[in-house]
Design a protein around this motif. Structure first.
Motif, PDB file in Angstrom:
ATOM      1  N   ALA A 272      55.433  -2.608  19.762  1.00 15.01           N
ATOM      2  CA  ALA A 272      56.047  -1.282  19.846  1.00 15.01           C
ATOM      3  C   ALA A 272      56.015  -0.645  18.454  1.00 15.01           C
ATOM      4  N   LEU A 273      56.865   0.326  18.216  1.00 16.30           N
ATOM      5  CA  LEU A 273      56.910   1.038  16.940  1.00 16.30           C
ATOM      6  C   LEU A 273      57.754   0.265  15.940  1.00 16.30           C
ATOM      7  N   ASN A 274      57.323  -0.923  15.573  1.00 14.81           N
ATOM      8  CA  ASN A 274      58.138  -1.802  14.740  1.00 14.81           C
ATOM      9  C   ASN A 274      57.335  -2.425  13.616  1.00 14.81           C
ATOM     10  N   ASP A 275      58.066  -3.012  12.679  1.00 16.70           N
ATOM     11  CA  ASP A 275      57.467  -3.593  11.489  1.00 16.70           C
ATOM     12  C   ASP A 275      57.425  -5.115  11.581  1.00 16.70           C
ATOM     13  N   ILE A 276      56.441  -5.688  10.867  1.00 16.82           N
ATOM     14  CA  ILE A 276      56.289  -7.133  10.760  1.00 16.82           C
ATOM     15  C   ILE A 276      56.366  -7.488   9.283  1.00 16.82           C
ATOM     16  N   GLU A 277      57.153  -8.512   8.958  1.00 16.36           N
ATOM     17  CA  GLU A 277      57.214  -9.028   7.588  1.00 16.36           C
ATOM     18  C   GLU A 277      57.019 -10.535   7.642  1.00 16.36           C
ATOM     19  N   ILE A 278      56.022 -11.027   6.908  1.00 16.32           N
ATOM     20  CA  ILE A 278      55.694 -12.454   6.881  1.00 16.32           C
ATOM     21  C   ILE A 278      55.745 -12.907   5.426  1.00 16.32           C
ATOM     22  N   THR A 279      56.479 -13.990   5.160  1.00 17.03           N
ATOM     23  CA  THR A 279      56.664 -14.434   3.782  1.00 17.03           C
ATOM     24  C   THR A 279      56.510 -15.942   3.652  1.00 17.03           C
ATOM     25  N   GLY A 280      55.667 -16.366   2.687  1.00 18.20           N
ATOM     26  CA  GLY A 280      55.648 -17.740   2.208  1.00 18.20           C
ATOM     27  C   GLY A 280      54.770 -18.755   2.916  1.00 18.20           C
ATOM     28  N   PHE A 281      53.806 -18.362   3.709  1.00 20.52           N
ATOM     29  CA  PHE A 281      53.030 -19.326   4.493  1.00 20.52           C
ATOM     30  C   PHE A 281      51.764 -19.786   3.775  1.00 20.52           C
ATOM     31  N   THR A 282      51.362 -21.044   4.036  1.00 22.63           N
ATOM     32  CA  THR A 282      50.117 -21.593   3.504  1.00 22.63           C
ATOM     33  C   THR A 282      49.113 -21.853   4.620  1.00 22.63           C
ATOM     34  N   GLY A 283      49.546 -21.797   5.870  1.00 23.37           N
ATOM     35  CA  GLY A 283      48.651 -21.979   7.016  1.00 23.37           C
ATOM     36  C   GLY A 283      47.972 -20.660   7.372  1.00 23.37           C
ATOM     37  N   GLU A 284      47.228 -20.659   8.484  1.00 24.44           N
ATOM     38  CA  GLU A 284      46.562 -19.438   8.943  1.00 24.44           C
ATOM     39  C   GLU A 284      47.609 -18.421   9.393  1.00 24.44           C
ATOM     40  N   VAL A 285      47.394 -17.146   9.003  1.00 25.98           N
ATOM     41  CA  VAL A 285      48.326 -16.082   9.359  1.00 25.98           C
ATOM     42  C   VAL A 285      47.545 -14.940   9.987  1.00 25.98           C
ATOM     43  N   GLU A 286      47.979 -14.518  11.163  1.00 25.18           N
ATOM     44  CA  GLU A 286      47.381 -13.375  11.850  1.00 25.18           C
ATOM     45  C   GLU A 286      48.514 -12.428  12.218  1.00 25.18           C
ATOM     46  N   ALA A 287      48.340 -11.125  11.921  1.00 23.45           N
ATOM     47  CA  ALA A 287      49.385 -10.147  12.242  1.00 23.45           C
ATOM     48  C   ALA A 287      48.744  -8.927  12.880  1.00 23.45           C
ATOM     49  N   THR A 288      49.337  -8.435  13.963  1.00 21.08           N
ATOM     50  CA  THR A 288      48.830  -7.284  14.695  1.00 21.08           C
ATOM     51  C   THR A 288      49.974  -6.346  15.027  1.00 21.08           C
ATOM     52  N   ALA A 289      49.810  -5.071  14.673  1.00 22.76           N
ATOM     53  CA  ALA A 289      50.759  -4.035  15.086  1.00 22.76           C
ATOM     54  C   ALA A 289      50.056  -3.251  16.186  1.00 22.76           C
ATOM     55  N   GLU A 290      50.486  -3.442  17.431  1.00 21.95           N
ATOM     56  CA  GLU A 290      49.788  -2.888  18.581  1.00 21.95           C
ATOM     57  C   GLU A 290      49.865  -1.367  18.656  1.00 21.95           C
ATOM     58  N   VAL A 291      50.980  -0.778  18.279  1.00 21.31           N
ATOM     59  CA  VAL A 291      51.127   0.677  18.354  1.00 21.31           C
ATOM     60  C   VAL A 291      51.122   1.230  16.931  1.00 21.31           C
ATOM     61  N   VAL A 292      52.287   1.422  16.378  1.00 21.23           N
ATOM     62  CA  VAL A 292      52.425   1.891  15.003  1.00 21.23           C
ATOM     63  C   VAL A 292      53.509   1.046  14.358  1.00 21.23           C
ATOM     64  N   GLY A 293      53.283   0.648  13.146  1.00 18.31           N
ATOM     65  CA  GLY A 293      54.277  -0.135  12.412  1.00 18.31           C
ATOM     66  C   GLY A 293      53.630  -0.730  11.190  1.00 18.31           C
ATOM     67  N   SER A 294      54.434  -1.078  10.214  1.00 18.24           N
ATOM     68  CA  SER A 294      53.876  -1.644   8.995  1.00 18.24           C
ATOM     69  C   SER A 294      53.805  -3.160   9.108  1.00 18.24           C
ATOM     70  N   ILE A 295      52.851  -3.726   8.378  1.00 20.54           N
ATOM     71  CA  ILE A 295      52.702  -5.176   8.271  1.00 20.54           C
ATOM     72  C   ILE A 295      52.813  -5.507   6.800  1.00 20.54           C
ATOM     73  N   THR A 296      53.811  -6.312   6.425  1.00 25.73           N
ATOM     74  CA  THR A 296      54.005  -6.735   5.048  1.00 25.73           C
ATOM     75  C   THR A 296      53.830  -8.234   4.989  1.00 25.73           C
TER      76      THR A 296
END
Length: 148
Positions: A119-143
């Motif tokens: 939806a119209l929301n944000d994603i914040e991902i912090t501190g990982f060493t493994g594989e990271v995949e991030a998708t914003a399907e509509v509108v939203g920031s990815i940090t």
């Protein structure tokens, strides 16, 4: 003395209530965690080999609603914190069924993750060493911070 006992008892009750608000699940045998959310989602690392979902603010449940579970288009809440968690092979699907508030999820730093905002929301991902995949399907920031 009576007041001290009352204060200690009250603190114990408060801590017990707050402890019931979080959900944990072992990640033994899980290679990938797939997270889907209709609200803002924050994914951070922790030192335990388990999924930890912080429930957020404590909401008083009306007497008429006790025993009921959240059921939505994404599934049925099987965590008591507004999420559906389901294992499919070596993948753990974590779906946020709530439509408001922020989802806060903790995983081991080496965990492979995929995070999808639906939806119209944000994603914040912090501190990982493994594989990271991030998708914003509509509108939203990815940090993404401190990911190697």
């Amino acid at each position: 003395m009576k007041n001290i006992v009352s204060i200690i008892f009250t603190c114990f009750i408060c801590l017990t209530v707050n402890a019931q608000n979080d959900f944990t699940k072992s990640l033994n045998g899980i290679e990938r965690v797939q997270i889907e959310s209709k609200t803002d989602v924050v994914v951070k690392t922790q030192n335990n080999n388990q999924l930890l979902i912080k429930a957020g603010k404590n909401v008083e449940i009306p007497e008429q609603a006790k025993g009921l579970r959240l059921v939505g288009e994404g599934g049925t809440d099987n965590t008591n914190v507004g999420f559906m968690v389901e294992q499919k092979g070596n993948t753990l699907l974590v779906r946020n069924l709530r439509k408001e508030g922020k989802a806060e999820i903790f995983l081991p730093a080496n965990q492979n993750i995929a995070v999808k905002s639906m939806a119209l929301n944000d994603i914040e991902i912090t501190g990982f060493t493994g594989e990271v995949e991030a998708t914003a399907e509509v509108v939203g920031s990815i940090t993404i911070k401190d990911v190697t």
